[in-house]
Motif scaffolding. Structure first.
Motif, PDB file in Angstrom:
ATOM      1  N   GLU A 162      30.004  62.168 -99.322  1.00 19.91           N
ATOM      2  CA  GLU A 162      29.857  61.205-100.414  1.00 19.91           C
ATOM      3  C   GLU A 162      28.435  61.215-100.967  1.00 19.91           C
ATOM      4  OE1 GLU A 162      30.999  57.477 -98.790  1.00 19.91           O
ATOM      5  OE2 GLU A 162      33.127  58.027 -98.537  1.00 19.91           O
ATOM      6  N   LYS A 163      27.456  61.341-100.088  1.00 24.50           N
ATOM      7  CA  LYS A 163      26.061  61.368-100.532  1.00 24.50           C
ATOM      8  C   LYS A 163      25.758  62.647-101.330  1.00 24.50           C
ATOM      9  CE  LYS A 163      24.793  57.504 -98.527  1.00 24.50           C
ATOM     10  NZ  LYS A 163      24.361  56.329 -99.332  1.00 24.50           N
ATOM     11  N   GLN A 217      27.869  64.297-103.220  1.00 31.48           N
ATOM     12  CA  GLN A 217      28.418  64.095-104.555  1.00 31.48           C
ATOM     13  C   GLN A 217      27.555  63.134-105.373  1.00 31.48           C
ATOM     14  OE1 GLN A 217      32.441  62.772-103.994  1.00 31.48           O
ATOM     15  NE2 GLN A 217      33.165  64.777-103.279  1.00 31.48           N
ATOM     16  N   LYS A 218      27.008  62.141-104.715  1.00 30.39           N
ATOM     17  CA  LYS A 218      26.153  61.174-105.412  1.00 30.39           C
ATOM     18  C   LYS A 218      24.899  61.847-105.961  1.00 30.39           C
ATOM     19  CE  LYS A 218      23.418  56.996-104.550  1.00 30.39           C
ATOM     20  NZ  LYS A 218      23.019  55.985-103.527  1.00 30.39           N
ATOM     21  N   HIS A 219      24.316  62.788-105.198  1.00 28.57           N
ATOM     22  CA  HIS A 219      23.095  63.478-105.619  1.00 28.57           C
ATOM     23  C   HIS A 219      23.381  64.730-106.451  1.00 28.57           C
ATOM     24  CE1 HIS A 219      20.125  61.130-103.265  1.00 28.57           C
ATOM     25  NE2 HIS A 219      21.102  60.984-102.375  1.00 28.57           N
TER      26      HIS A 219
END
Length: 370
Positions: free
Chosen positions: A91-92, A94-96
């Motif tokens: 998830e991180k 994809q966030k970055h």
């Protein structure tokens, strides 16, 4: 002689020697040992025995204890936490908006470090991601970029033979596999036929390579002149490597006959065969070749202290030479290749050369006009 015990930390990892001390250790026991990564739990595959001193890298680290029920529960707890850590890290990523594919996560036994393995086409700047993960997990975070063969080794799968992948089931190291091996074995150079799940040449091409080299040395080449035991002479038109038979075209004047002989029934001038790969074949199949594993993660993290010191001294020298890249290299693990660095350093030179060429052209034009 030195007394050792062989311990493995992964299912298909390397075996490392430790000092068994006075513990009563048996095969398949779980033990707690100290490595460069901290405390780790491994499986005993070589029970205590004496080996020559030259086969042991001194000093041997001792076995701290035989794993208890609490240690087993702690290791299982870490495995359960790894699944949640991997999901959160995805998830991180994809966030970055990072172009990287996460493969796996691993906690050290004492929980002091959390490692993430990923694949990527090029260099990835994940410094902000590391900071974000460290604030969530409250532990040391390390991201390691691995190759496609290492990715397949971690994930596993089934090969075209229908069995579990060799790298997942028993291979401890990757050996270099080349296109010449496929040609030596008279295989079709169709990428879908000779490549594995990882997209590289299949590791099993290496298994029978020595046998094919030996059998091919005993056979003549197509077009060679051979003489049979009965005195018949002819030209070789084909060979069967595994059966060790040779097809010979015999010219009887008006007709030509095709005979098949065993290689032991023929006499010929043997010559060393050289398998050659054309430029087109090499260009088409270059991406399938792999030079093998450079340095496994376990080997990197469990190197001796002297090797660690040498690496640190070398890193200091390179950092002093390139102070601008010092901060980037420390925060970003996948190091930039020498070719990329030289290309950056040569960029101003290229621009200067281009400017000089343009200036010379202008001067020649002015001279011609005058």
């Amino acid at each position: 002689m030195a007394k050792i015990v062989g311990v493995r930390f992964r299912n298909t990892g390397k075996i490392y020697y430790f000092d068994p001390c006075d513990f009563d250790i048996e095969m398949a026991n779980h033990v707690i040992v100290e490595t460069a990564r901290g405390l780790e739990m491994g499986t005993v595959l070589i029970p205590p025995k004496d080996v020559p001193e030259e086969k042991v890298v001194q000093p041997l680290k001792p076995v701290i204890r035989i794993a208890t029920d609490e240690d087993e529960a702690s290791a299982q707890k870490n495995k359960d936490k790894e699944k949640d850590a991997l999901r959160l890290c995805k998830e991180k990523v994809q966030k970055h908006n990072l172009e990287m594919k996460l493969v796996g996560a691993e906690y050290t036994f004492d929980g002091s470090k959390l490692l993430f393995y990923f694949t990527a086409d090029g260099r990835v700047d994940f410094r902000e991601l590391v900071k974000d993960l460290a604030s969530v997990f409250r532990t040391r975070i390390e991201l390691r970029q691995i190759g496609v063969r290492d990715e397949t080794k971690i994930l596993g799968g089934l090969g075209i033979c229908g069995r579990e992948l060799c790298c997942k089931s028993y291979l401890t190291d990757f050996v270099p596999v080349s296109i010449k091996m496929a040609k030596e074995q008279n295989l079709s150079l169709n990428p879908t036929k000779i490549s594995g799940v990882c997209g590289r040449l299949m590791c099993c091409l290496k298994y029978e390579q020595e046998t094919y080299e030996y059998l091919n040395r005993r056979l003549p080449s197509n077009g060679d002149l051979v003489t049979a035991a009965d005195g018949t002479k002819g030209i070789v038109s084909g060979v069967n490597v595994l059966r060790q038979t040779v097809k010979v075209v015999v010219d009887n004047g008006d007709t030509k006959e095709l005979h098949e002989y065993s290689v032991d029934e023929l006499s010929f001038k043997s010559r060393k065969k050289q398998v050659q790969v054309s430029a087109e074949e090499e260009k088409e199949l270059a991406e399938l070749e792999d030079t093998g594993t450079l340095l496994s993660d376990d080997e990197e993290s469990r190197k001796s202290k002297n090797d660690k010191k040498n690496d640190k001294n070398y890193q200091k020298k390179t950092d002093n030479k390139n102070p601008k890249n010092n901060q980037t290299n420390q925060n970003n693990k996948p190091e930039q290749s020498e070719h990329a660095e030289s290309a950056e350093n040569n960029e101003p030179k290229k621009r200067n050369n281009k400017y000089r060429r343009n200036r010379n052209k202008n001067n020649r034009r002015n001279d011609s006009q005058s």
